[in-house]
Design a protein around this motif. Sequence first.
Motif, PDB file in Angstrom:
ATOM      1  N   LEU A  70       0.901  -1.246   0.042  1.00 10.35           N
ATOM      2  CA  LEU A  70      -0.117  -0.045   0.036  1.00 10.35           C
ATOM      3  C   LEU A  70       0.869   1.270   0.055  1.00 10.35           C
ATOM      4  O   LEU A  70       1.864   1.404   0.684  1.00 10.35           O
ATOM      5  N   GLU A  71       0.642   2.054  -0.795  1.00  8.73           N
ATOM      6  CA  GLU A  71       1.369   3.561  -0.871  1.00  8.73           C
ATOM      7  C   GLU A  71       0.299   4.663  -0.808  1.00  8.73           C
ATOM      8  O   GLU A  71      -0.868   4.632  -1.337  1.00  8.73           O
ATOM      9  N   ALA A  72       0.734   5.816  -0.054  1.00  2.00           N
ATOM     10  CA  ALA A  72      -0.044   6.879  -0.165  1.00  2.00           C
ATOM     11  C   ALA A  72       1.029   7.830  -0.167  1.00  2.00           C
ATOM     12  O   ALA A  72       1.880   7.896   0.707  1.00  2.00           O
ATOM     13  N   MET A  73       0.560   9.019  -0.749  1.00  2.00           N
ATOM     14  CA  MET A  73       1.665  10.007  -0.967  1.00  2.00           C
ATOM     15  C   MET A  73       0.652  11.529  -1.114  1.00  2.00           C
ATOM     16  O   MET A  73      -0.164  11.616  -1.630  1.00  2.00           O
ATOM     17  N   PHE A 131      -3.300  14.251  -3.302  1.00  2.00           N
ATOM     18  CA  PHE A 131      -3.190  13.143  -2.475  1.00  2.00           C
ATOM     19  C   PHE A 131      -3.720  11.909  -3.353  1.00  2.00           C
ATOM     20  O   PHE A 131      -4.831  12.174  -4.009  1.00  2.00           O
ATOM     21  N   ASP A 132      -2.674  10.848  -3.300  1.00  2.00           N
ATOM     22  CA  ASP A 132      -2.981   9.763  -3.928  1.00  2.00           C
ATOM     23  C   ASP A 132      -2.555   8.433  -3.128  1.00  2.00           C
ATOM     24  O   ASP A 132      -1.796   8.433  -2.291  1.00  2.00           O
ATOM     25  N   ALA A 133      -3.550   7.336  -3.300  1.00  2.00           N
ATOM     26  CA  ALA A 133      -3.157   6.043  -2.558  1.00  2.00           C
ATOM     27  C   ALA A 133      -3.540   5.129  -3.644  1.00  2.00           C
ATOM     28  O   ALA A 133      -4.269   5.042  -4.473  1.00  2.00           O
ATOM     29  N   HIS A 152       5.721  10.540   1.350  1.00  2.00           N
ATOM     30  CA  HIS A 152       5.363   9.311   0.645  1.00  2.00           C
ATOM     31  C   HIS A 152       5.297   8.239   1.733  1.00  2.00           C
ATOM     32  O   HIS A 152       6.320   7.945   2.426  1.00  2.00           O
ATOM     33  N   PHE A 153       4.293   7.487   2.146  1.00  2.00           N
ATOM     34  CA  PHE A 153       3.918   6.433   3.095  1.00  2.00           C
ATOM     35  C   PHE A 153       4.059   4.916   2.265  1.00  2.00           C
ATOM     36  O   PHE A 153       3.300   5.082   1.326  1.00  2.00           O
ATOM     37  N   MET A 154       4.261   3.938   3.174  1.00  2.00           N
ATOM     38  CA  MET A 154       4.013   2.615   2.622  1.00  2.00           C
ATOM     39  C   MET A 154       3.823   1.571   3.610  1.00  2.00           C
ATOM     40  O   MET A 154       4.371   1.894   4.769  1.00  2.00           O
ATOM     41  N   ARG A 161       2.164  10.425 -10.989  1.00  2.00           N
ATOM     42  CA  ARG A 161       1.287  10.689  -9.787  1.00  2.00           C
ATOM     43  C   ARG A 161       1.563   9.329  -8.719  1.00  2.00           C
ATOM     44  O   ARG A 161       1.096   9.594  -7.534  1.00  2.00           O
ATOM     45  N   ASP A 162       1.794   8.202  -9.249  1.00  2.00           N
ATOM     46  CA  ASP A 162       2.073   7.187  -8.667  1.00  2.00           C
ATOM     47  C   ASP A 162       3.523   6.681  -8.124  1.00  2.00           C
ATOM     48  O   ASP A 162       3.610   6.236  -7.348  1.00  2.00           O
TER      49      ASP A 162
END
Length: 381
Positions: A37-40, A74-76, A374-376, A55-56
């Motif tokens: 899972l990624e969120a940024m 914001f993208d996840a 960027h989170f993962m 964006r990814d």
Amino acid sequence: MTRPLGALSLAIIAACGSTAVMAETNTTFTYGGFIKLEAMHSDFSAGRVGTGAGRDFYVPSSIPVGTGDSYSAFDAHAKQTRFNFGTTTTFDNGEKIQTFLEMDFMVTADGNERSTNGYEPELRHAWVKWGNWLAGQSWSNFMDVGVLPEAVDFIGPSESTVFVRQAQLRYTSGAFTVSLENPETTVNPFQTSSSVATDDNALPDVVLRYNIKTDWGHIGVAGLLRQLGEDNGAFDSTETGFGVALSSKIMLNDRNDLRMAVNYGSGIGRYVGINTIQDAVRDASGDLDAIDLFSAFIAWRHVWGGDWRSTFSYSILAADNDSALTAGTTTSDVNSIRVNLINSPMPKLDVGVELSHAVRETENGADGDLDRIHFMVVYKF
């Protein structure tokens, strides 16, 4: 996970009556991959970036430049989720043959975020290996996977990294490898910043690599020789491209290591920086002129203690564009810095956050920034 071929499968193989298959003593298969899972949150200083790869994950060429309005998004997603499958067959004479197939969902065209977020699988690797030979699609021999910095992002220091997967025939002898790889040429038309992929090459790309492994890490050196080509009816031209790559991983101690790479060449744009720079530019008469480029990164990885670690990296890409042939909107250079903090609360489970800042500049002096947090969460199986 490794498992012997089942009795039912052996019975089916025996029924086929193949002499080569009947000679085997053991076949095992492996499967693996990860769920990620990624969120940024991304801030672009000079314009909007719509849906797409930029964006990814970090794609240097997607950074807007100029005086446009700033844009935040914001993208996840879970597109980097990966699955692989492999086999190893051992014959009575001790010889082995291996296969490997891997897919993810990163840059496929279909899929949307409105309801189901369904995305098509993408082929990453598909190869067979026997003795000293490998045939199929894999990482380019020009790429040193062993020095890639640990990153939350898909690649990390993208602008300076050799990052190519393609079909090839490779021969390995000890530390030396040579490969013939699928060619492609990308071109800037005369005085424009657009890109054309010609698919007109008549010869494969040739790559030589030598890796030296030591107690403190390894050093790799690679050379690339290729033909650039365009033949579309209106233009018919060829040019020679070449590149050299030097890379190293140095274990300073059990808690610190340095990873670095330097790449230089002419006509190697599609191999470096996710094709931020093109291989060649077309002159006024339609002839190809190879574009020189230089890239480098350095990354320091530090284990803080327990299950905590960080990587700090700096990366740069610079092109030597001919101002008489190239448009002012063509990328001249890109650089980025990033730092992350990653924790492994359980075996094979990583949770991380990464901060990055990148700048792209064009030949006319326009520039633009990207700031991203960027989170993962990733679990490897």
